[in-house]
Design an enzyme around this catalytic site. Sequence first.
Site, PDB file in Angstrom:
ATOM      1  CB  THR A 155      -5.807  -0.465  -3.596  1.00 32.79           C
ATOM      2  OG1 THR A 155      -5.073   0.500  -2.834  1.00 32.79           O
ATOM      3  CG2 THR A 155      -5.268  -1.850  -3.286  1.00 32.79           C
ATOM      4  CD  GLU A 177      -2.754   1.465   0.307  1.00 34.44           C
ATOM      5  OE1 GLU A 177      -2.945   2.637  -0.081  1.00 34.44           O
ATOM      6  OE2 GLU A 177      -3.350   0.482  -0.186  1.00 34.44           O
TER       7      GLU A 177
END
Length: 616
Positions: free
Chosen positions: A296, A254
């Site tokens: 994402t 991330e």
Amino acid sequence: MSKLNLFFLSFLDVIFFVVCVTFKILIYGRHMETGYIKTSSLFIPAIAPVIIAVSLSLVLKVKTRSRILYIFNIVISSFIVSDIIYFRYFKDIISLPVLISGFQLGAVKSSVSSLIDLKDFLYFADIVLIIPFINRYVRNIKYNFDLNYKIPIAVLLLFMGITLDFKSFYGLSKEQPRLLSTMYNKVYITRKLGILNYHCLDIYNSISANITKLTPVSREKLEDINAFMDNNKSDNKKLKGYAKGKNLIMIQVEALQEFVIDASINGQEITPNLNRWMKRSEYFDNFYYQVAAGGTSDAEFMTNNSMYPASAGAVYFLYSGNEFNAMPENFKNNGYSTAAFHGFRENFWNRDIMYKKFGFDNFYGEKSYKKDESIGLGLSDRSFLEQSLTKLNNMKQPYYAFLITLTSHYPYDAVDKYGDFDVGDLNGTLLGNYLKAIHYTDEQLGMFLDSLDKNGTLENSVVMLYGDHYAIPKDKEQQLFKFLDMSSASDVDWEKLQKVPLLVHFPDESVKGVNDTYGGEMDIYPTVCNLFDLPGKNMFGKDLFNPKNQRVIFRNGSFIDENYYYSAQDDVYYSVRTRKKLPENSSLKKEKDSTLDQLGYSDYILRHDAIDKLNK
């Protein structure tokens, strides 16, 4: 009182609506503008749709008209504020497909609230402080003009507004013929046509796209796509089948950006573990994220499918009923077991549905983990990676394991749990908090990789680790420039700061070093197919070890390679070496057209669920 004064006072609400709304749209336009569009050119596309809205309201009774214009003002101001907040982080404009999946933001309230600036709400000042009093005053004027007066004025204003708007639309269609239908560059459309025209166009194209889904697939279009796919295939000679039969452990980290690799602050390495493993791996130092509105989930989609994200919204929502030639299914067809690992809610980003579509045997989500330590959005990276290690050890080999970390998620506000990493003068800033978060994640990744090394897993496994998207939004660029000791940055420099790390670790570290090939998340799947000798078809990316070209294409139509950078948001070409602007020539235009072709092909496949129809 003269008839002229009476006319003016009777339409005071209309006059203030035109002035206030046009002023707000122009201020918004300046906020979105980056120096390539003259302020004067923003006026006509800003006022034209306002004139059209006003013309339609003139024939209404005074009370109804003032209410309608008041509601219009609220809606327009809400769009402006929403777009500004969205642009602050995503560097894009909200669209209807984004709003459809907007409920996802409910799980990341801290991320959204951190983007809000109280000054944004000045756009509502006239709605609260001025307009209500003007409307009340206008309604108290008993004189009501006859329709014989109002209709000619309304028709004249409508004609003028449509004419001005047509001029703006026509000019943009001539400048960039495919832009209005594809909407691939929403920021540029907003700058050239204004916020009202953009959102009307977005609604029209969204409805049109849904209708298009129902039309039959064009055989000619499929032939064009097939011809491109055949021509796009790399000549896989280097490392062909080198990892055949090995495990693949893919780690998507991330918000891991490349600028933290090998960087230090106050004499401390920010990512000491990744620095160490980078030297033991093949490290790609010109690797870019290519995500769009799906964030994402876009990174996951590209990595596992080698297709571009949706032009608006997220593939994971808009096309969850489609069929895909995804990497997990490919591995499974070749005798592998497959699993995805993520310590957050299973239904977030529609993962529980999409992972089945991709062919994962198992998805270990939030319910599969003991939530013994929470940081930020959910399960800490330490606990997630420790528990995932146990699950990996129980998987049948060979396997493909796809892990997604969480702790280093924007806005990096769990500073009390990241440890005591000293960021000096950056303490309390967004960048400082990010450095603390990514230092924490680096420590957990180091322990995870070391454990895989010690228990012998790496002797029979390839590890691929990369960042999913940017960490620092553009409105915080000055913090980043200061950290990197840059007084300013050109557009090329800023684009180069959007790189993310990619490292590929081989058994026995038989292949390692720094690889300068330009690539992006689209290229991971073709690279895997070459290394593991898997059948590769219908992929838009390239094999990074055998690149046929090094152009990296972004969802908004921009592209970069070792020689040129094209900024679609400004319609400007640059030399990567000199950072200077370049005039368009036939070669650059060909690259631009090819870029738009690829994005269009990918969109066509998604909209028509045509992946299985190719090559038939």
